[in-house]
Design an enzyme around this catalytic site. Structure first.
Site, PDB file in Angstrom:
ATOM      1  N   CYS A 382       0.829  -1.202   0.000  1.00 54.20           N
ATOM      2  CA  CYS A 382       0.000   0.000   0.000  1.00 54.20           C
ATOM      3  C   CYS A 382       0.872   1.264   0.000  1.00 54.20           C
ATOM      4  O   CYS A 382       1.475   1.563  -1.014  1.00 54.20           O
ATOM      5  CB  CYS A 382      -1.002  -0.058   1.140  1.00 54.20           C
ATOM      6  SG  CYS A 382      -2.507   0.857   0.736  1.00 54.20           S
ATOM      7  N   HIS A 508      -3.668  -5.185   0.251  1.00 58.10           N
ATOM      8  CA  HIS A 508      -3.079  -5.712   1.499  1.00 58.10           C
ATOM      9  C   HIS A 508      -3.097  -7.234   1.501  1.00 58.10           C
ATOM     10  O   HIS A 508      -4.041  -7.841   2.028  1.00 58.10           O
ATOM     11  CB  HIS A 508      -3.867  -5.192   2.706  1.00 58.10           C
ATOM     12  CG  HIS A 508      -3.690  -3.737   2.942  1.00 58.10           C
ATOM     13  ND1 HIS A 508      -2.769  -3.233   3.819  1.00 58.10           N
ATOM     14  CD2 HIS A 508      -4.313  -2.670   2.387  1.00 58.10           C
ATOM     15  CE1 HIS A 508      -2.825  -1.910   3.811  1.00 58.10           C
ATOM     16  NE2 HIS A 508      -3.764  -1.547   2.946  1.00 58.10           N
ATOM     17  N   GLU A 510      -1.480  -9.246   3.273  1.00 57.59           N
ATOM     18  CA  GLU A 510      -1.361  -9.818   4.629  1.00 57.59           C
ATOM     19  C   GLU A 510      -2.718 -10.211   5.211  1.00 57.59           C
ATOM     20  O   GLU A 510      -2.805 -11.083   6.065  1.00 57.59           O
ATOM     21  CB  GLU A 510      -0.631  -8.830   5.560  1.00 57.59           C
ATOM     22  CG  GLU A 510      -1.400  -7.572   5.983  1.00 57.59           C
ATOM     23  CD  GLU A 510      -1.338  -6.418   4.983  1.00 57.59           C
ATOM     24  OE1 GLU A 510      -1.046  -6.664   3.791  1.00 57.59           O
ATOM     25  OE2 GLU A 510      -1.596  -5.263   5.383  1.00 57.59           O
TER      26      GLU A 510
HETATM   27  N1  GLN Z   1      -2.179   6.560   2.712  1.00 54.46           N
HETATM   28  C1  GLN Z   1      -2.239   5.788   1.505  1.00 54.46           C
HETATM   29  C2  GLN Z   1      -3.585   5.904   0.811  1.00 54.46           C
HETATM   30  O1  GLN Z   1      -4.554   6.292   1.400  1.00 54.46           O
HETATM   31  C3  GLN Z   1      -1.902   4.335   1.756  1.00 54.46           C
HETATM   32  C4  GLN Z   1      -2.887   3.629   2.622  1.00 54.46           C
HETATM   33  C5  GLN Z   1      -2.363   2.363   3.223  1.00 54.46           C
HETATM   34  O2  GLN Z   1      -1.144   2.152   3.273  1.00 54.46           O
HETATM   35  N2  GLN Z   1      -3.228   1.539   3.733  1.00 54.46           N
HETATM   36  O3  GLN Z   1      -3.698   5.611  -0.346  1.00 54.46           O
END
Ligand code: GLN
EC number: 6.3.4.2
Length: 537
Positions: A382, A508, A510
């Protein structure tokens, strides 16, 4: 008819209700029952999505896009069955439903009160998953500790539920602490007695006591607890400290928690629990043939719970590779181009973590530059992927101002920018791009090789995305989009052509790694890191 098990906690928090609930569910599942677990949290936030990880650890996201308590992660990792929004309810949600109904006029003329209206709404939610017909047994974990002011309506709802359902259809397992007083050289049962008394004051007689302890409970001590707390001696269960949370189902099996539960619920034992693959996993976990050190670069590293699913996914992937994965947390705020070599040079692989906001971002970018240039295996998740894109933009494409508009709204090179659908949204709760979306993998890429298929589905939690205006330039220079959402072309995975292992995902992974299904991105990253460690030698 669905049977219900409620798990309450006494004496202190952090006794591991989530792990006990997940372990019991695992044993019942291994006997052939269809089981789910739900968590009721007594705070007023509608969900933990608006909570800082320092407050409440990681926010776990389900397939259907609910932002939930991290215990749901344990449920999924143990049971390998997805959870949904219905598996996590907070006081905020209960009150919101009741207040919305009051505004609709549903309680016409009545005074809306905690009892019966809030307790009715709690009970309605406690029954929801059971009524779906999909489960034989629903385990409900109550957050908080008995005696907390905010837990009271839940305890009252359990009392009513138990009374209405009958003692063979709903039982209460109370988790307590039996502390060891070193000066006296003794285990003490008084805190357990008091916490059961408190439950009794609220009208609940627990059916089973699970006693967390650092020493074995003798037969005499069990007898004493049974006598003072009105339970059978076989309903006093010892829960000793375990080396790994994945040992707990086997410890509970030894204590016959599953048998006691089934007999109280008047359910047949069915087959002996089939735990072959679980034991095989534990065998691999405990007998590694190699060891690697992975750096986890993030800004919430003081609190290990902030990256719970990531550290657990490394445990699954490590066991799969028969390798002990040591995860070293590295604070991104302390990283600079001058110290990255000293801090990262010895690692076998580096994961740059998800996150929000500008704090620590330059440290993450400095780390990625070093990793990219020194051929160390890299895994970005992310925000970790977004940082890899920014770093490549600045240092390979020469876009000096490459940045995310999350950190610098007016940057000249917004290589990461806010998704179109997000631009109109102003409120924060539950408004990110959340939950499962499909992604198509380009044939012949590392991502394709890792997954072994071209269509995947992964869970998301973000507002910003790779800016496709730059994609052609990136791909020409060697950073390719190997995974793309087929419906809207959002870049989901990037990788480097000329690097032994440099893969990052906007989603994600994970969140989908379980004991039964270690996630391929973690499995292959660990394998690449093992390779790297061999080369170092
Ligand atoms: N802050 C980033 C976004 O909103 C990444 C979010 C995250 O790592 N879950 O896109």
């Amino acid at each position: 008819m669905t049977k219900y098990i409620f798990v309450t906690g006494g004496v202190t928090s952090s006794l591991g209700k989530g792990i006990i609930s997940a372990s019991l569910a695992k044993l019942l599942q291994a006997r052939g029952y269809r089981v789910t677990i739900q968590k009721f949290d007594p705070y007023i936030n509608i969900d933990p999505g608006t909570l800082n990880p320092y407050e409440h650890g990681e926010c776990y996201v389900t397939e259907d896009g609910a932002e939930t308590d991290l215990d749901l992660g344990h449920y999924e990792r143990f049971l390998n069955v997805p959870t949904t929004q219905a598996n996590n309810i907070t006081t905020g949600r209960i009150y919101q439903n009741v207040i919305n109904r009051e505004r609709e006029g549903a309680y016409l003329g009545k005074t809306v009160q905690v009892v019966p209206h809030i307790t009715d709404e709690i009970k309605r939610n406690m029954r929801l998953l059971g009524e779906s017909g999909e489960y034989d047994i629903v385990i409900t974990e109550l957050g908080g500790t008995v005696g907390d002011i905010e837990s009271l309506p839940y305890i009252e709802a359990v009392r009513q539920f138990k009374w209405e359902a009958g003692s063979n259809n709903a039982i209460v397992i109370h988790l307590t602490l039996v502390p060891f007083l070193a000066a006296a050289g003794e285990l003490k049962t008084k805190p357990t007695q008091h916490s059961v008394k408190m439950l009794l004051e609220y009208g609940i007689q627990p059916d089973i006591l699970v006693c967390r302890t650092e020493h074995h409970l003798s037969q005499d001590l069990r007898k004493k607890i049974a006598l003072f707390c009105n339970v059978n001696i076989n309903a006093v269960i010892e829960s000793a400290d375990a080396k790994t949370i994945y040992d707990v189902p086997l410890l509970m099996l030894k204590e016959q928690l599953d048998r006691t539960v089934l007999s109280k619920l008047k359910l047949p034992l069915k087959n002996e629990p089939d735990l072959e693959s679980w034991k095989e996993f534990l065998g691999h976990l405990k007998n590694p043939t190699s060891e690697i050190k992975i750096g986890l670069v993030g800004k919430y590293v003081e609190l290990p719970d902030a990256y719970k699913s990531i550290t657990e996914a490394f445990i699954h992937a490590g066991a799969y590779n028969e390798c002990k994965v040591r995860v070293e947390c590295i604070h991104s705020e302390g990283l600079t181009e001058d110290n990255v070599k000293a801090k990262l040079g010895n690692l076998d692989g580096v994961l740059v973590a998800p996150g929000f906001g500008a704090r620590g971002i330059e440290g993450k970018i400095a780390a990625i530059k070093f990793i990219r240039e020194n051929n160390i295996p890299f895994f970005g998740i992310c925000l970790g992927m977004q940082c890899a894109v920014i770093e490549f933009g600045r240092n390979v494409l020469g876009l000096k101002n490459a940045h995310s508009t999350e950190m610098d709204e007016n940057t000249a090179d917004a290589v990461i920018s806010m998704m179109e659908e997000q631009k109109k949204i102003t409120s924060k709760g539950g408004t990110m791009r959340l939950g499962a979306y499909t992604c198509e993998l380009k044939k012949g890429t590392k991502a394709h090789h890792i997954y072994g298929k071209t269509k995947i589905s992964e869970r998301h939690r973000h507002r910003y995305e790779f800016n496709n205006e730059y994609l052609a330039a990136y791909e020409k220079a060697g950073m390719i989009a190997s995974g793309v959402n087929p419906d809207n072309n959002l870049v989901e995975i990037i990788e480097l052509k000329n690097h032994p292992y440099f893969v990052a995902a906007q989603f994600h992974p994970e969140l989908k790694s379980t004991v039964a299904n270690p996630h391929p991105l973690f499995v292959k990253f660990v394998a690449a890191s093992i390779e790297h460690s061999k080369k170092k030698i």
